[in-house]
Design a protein around this motif. Structure first.
Motif, mmCIF file in Angstrom:
data_model
loop_
_atom_site.group_PDB
_atom_site.id
_atom_site.type_symbol
_atom_site.label_atom_id
_atom_site.label_comp_id
_atom_site.label_asym_id
_atom_site.label_seq_id
_atom_site.Cartn_x
_atom_site.Cartn_y
_atom_site.Cartn_z
ATOM 1 N N ARG A 46 -73.469 10.008 -1.822
ATOM 2 C CA ARG A 46 -73.364 9.320 -3.107
ATOM 3 C C ARG A 46 -74.730 8.857 -3.620
ATOM 4 O O ARG A 46 -75.022 9.011 -4.816
ATOM 5 N N ASP A 69 -69.067 1.286 -4.547
ATOM 6 C CA ASP A 69 -67.977 1.742 -5.415
ATOM 7 C C ASP A 69 -68.094 1.054 -6.775
ATOM 8 O O ASP A 69 -67.419 0.056 -7.052
ATOM 9 N N ARG A 70 -68.982 1.589 -7.606
ATOM 10 C CA ARG A 70 -69.135 1.059 -8.960
ATOM 11 C C ARG A 70 -69.705 2.140 -9.848
ATOM 12 O O ARG A 70 -70.226 3.151 -9.383
ATOM 13 N N HIS A 94 -64.780 13.330 -6.086
ATOM 14 C CA HIS A 94 -64.367 12.210 -6.934
ATOM 15 C C HIS A 94 -65.423 11.110 -7.047
ATOM 16 O O HIS A 94 -65.387 10.329 -8.006
ATOM 17 N N TRP A 95 -66.367 11.059 -6.124
ATOM 18 C CA TRP A 95 -67.432 10.055 -6.258
ATOM 19 C C TRP A 95 -68.244 10.277 -7.530
ATOM 20 O O TRP A 95 -68.785 9.316 -8.089
ATOM 21 N N GLU A 98 -66.433 8.560 -10.184
ATOM 22 C CA GLU A 98 -66.593 7.120 -10.045
ATOM 23 C C GLU A 98 -67.961 6.645 -10.529
ATOM 24 O O GLU A 98 -68.093 5.520 -11.026
ATOM 25 N N THR A 103 -64.067 3.920 -12.402
ATOM 26 C CA THR A 103 -63.924 3.553 -10.999
ATOM 27 C C THR A 103 -63.029 2.326 -10.886
ATOM 28 O O THR A 103 -63.049 1.471 -11.785
ATOM 29 N N PRO A 104 -62.213 2.217 -9.856
ATOM 30 C CA PRO A 104 -62.030 3.192 -8.781
ATOM 31 C C PRO A 104 -61.287 4.439 -9.261
ATOM 32 O O PRO A 104 -60.591 4.402 -10.276
ATOM 33 N N PHE A 105 -61.437 5.523 -8.511
ATOM 34 C CA PHE A 105 -60.804 6.785 -8.840
ATOM 35 C C PHE A 105 -59.291 6.672 -8.691
ATOM 36 O O PHE A 105 -58.791 6.266 -7.643
#
Length: 265
Positions: A46, A69-70, A94-95, A98, A103-105
């Motif tokens: 990521r 996760d943002r 999927h990242w 995101e 996000t979140p997915f």
């Protein structure tokens, strides 16, 4: 000019050089060029998606591990292209969704995306590392034929998945690179004929511990193949932080990122 960026997740440079016979044949025929690139640190997925797509190093972007996760706070190729009135698309892990869309997915909402207001306007996103590369490239080609995007990201995961399961110095890992090369042989000619400028690279490499994240050459050295009339095919020393700006140069859109002038014709 339109551009396709293929990020073969986890592909080590030496394996790309040795195993990707179709891409090497195109280079030998003068229709492409292979460069060695050194990924930024940490050599994790990521953080390096963000680096490739925004030109910002992980320690500057704040995307320093895989579980940040943002949404990105940076401007990406997708943002520049959309704001210039171009069409964007991605078939990717999927990242990526995101980082640049939402996000979140949420798979029912986000797995198949078509929304002109988003940075990635048209997308097919997957969340299983074993999702077949063959399907992922078909997803990408479906987006290309349906939406004729100016910028298309293609991001398969099977090479990285094999590396984590078996390690760098294994037939399973090398054969996944050969498989990706074979899939590209079905598509690259059509993309070039359609006027796309094509970059094939990786986020990071792989080690024999079945991981990556550090400074070992096998973790940091990745390939950069280029194909199309936009490229000089001359000696160059591109940086991973210059890929974003280089793609923006090819797309002929306004941006404020560094780029590798020597790569371009």
């Amino acid at each position: 000019m339109k551009s396709i960026l293929v990020v073969l997740d986890g592909l080590n440079y030496q394996v790309a050089q040795d195993a990707m016979g179709y891409l090497q044949a195109q280079c030998a025929a003068g229709r492409g060029r292979l460069y060695q690139l050194e990924c930024e640190l940490p050599s994790l997925s990521r953080p390096l998606y963000e680096c490739i797509l925004t030109g910002i190093t992980p320690v500057e972007s704040g995307i320093v591990h895989n579980h940040v996760d943002r949404l990105s706070t940076q401007r990406s190729i997708f943002h520049y292209a959309r704001d210039a009135g171009l069409t964007t698309a991605a078939a990717a892990y999927h990242w990526v969704s995101e980082l640049y869309n939402r996000t979140p997915f949420d798979p029912p909402r986000d797995r198949h995306t078509s929304d002109e207001s988003l940075a990635i306007q048209h997308g097919h996103f997957y969340y299983d590392d074993a999702y077949p590369d063959s399907h992922l490239f078909d997803d990408a080609e479906s987006l290309r034929r349906r939406h004729d995007p100016d910028f298309l990201l293609i991001h398969p995961m099977n090479i990285d998945d094999a590396g984590h399961k078996f390690g760098l110095s294994t037939p399973q890992y090398r054969n996944k690179a050969r498989t990706a090369d074979g899939i590209l042989s079905h598509y690259l000619g059509d993309w070039l004929e359609a006027g796309y400028q094509v970059i094939v690279t990786a986020d990071h490499g792989m080690n024999d511990d079945r991981s990556h994240g550090g400074i070992l050459p096998e973790e940091r050295q990745v390939p950069l193949f280029v194909f199309g009339s936009a490229f000089s095919m001359k000696d160059a020393e591109p940086l991973q932080t210059e890929l974003c700006g280089t793609v923006c140069q090819i797309l002929n859109i306004a941006h404020d990122k560094p780029h590798c002038a020597a790569l371009l014709a």
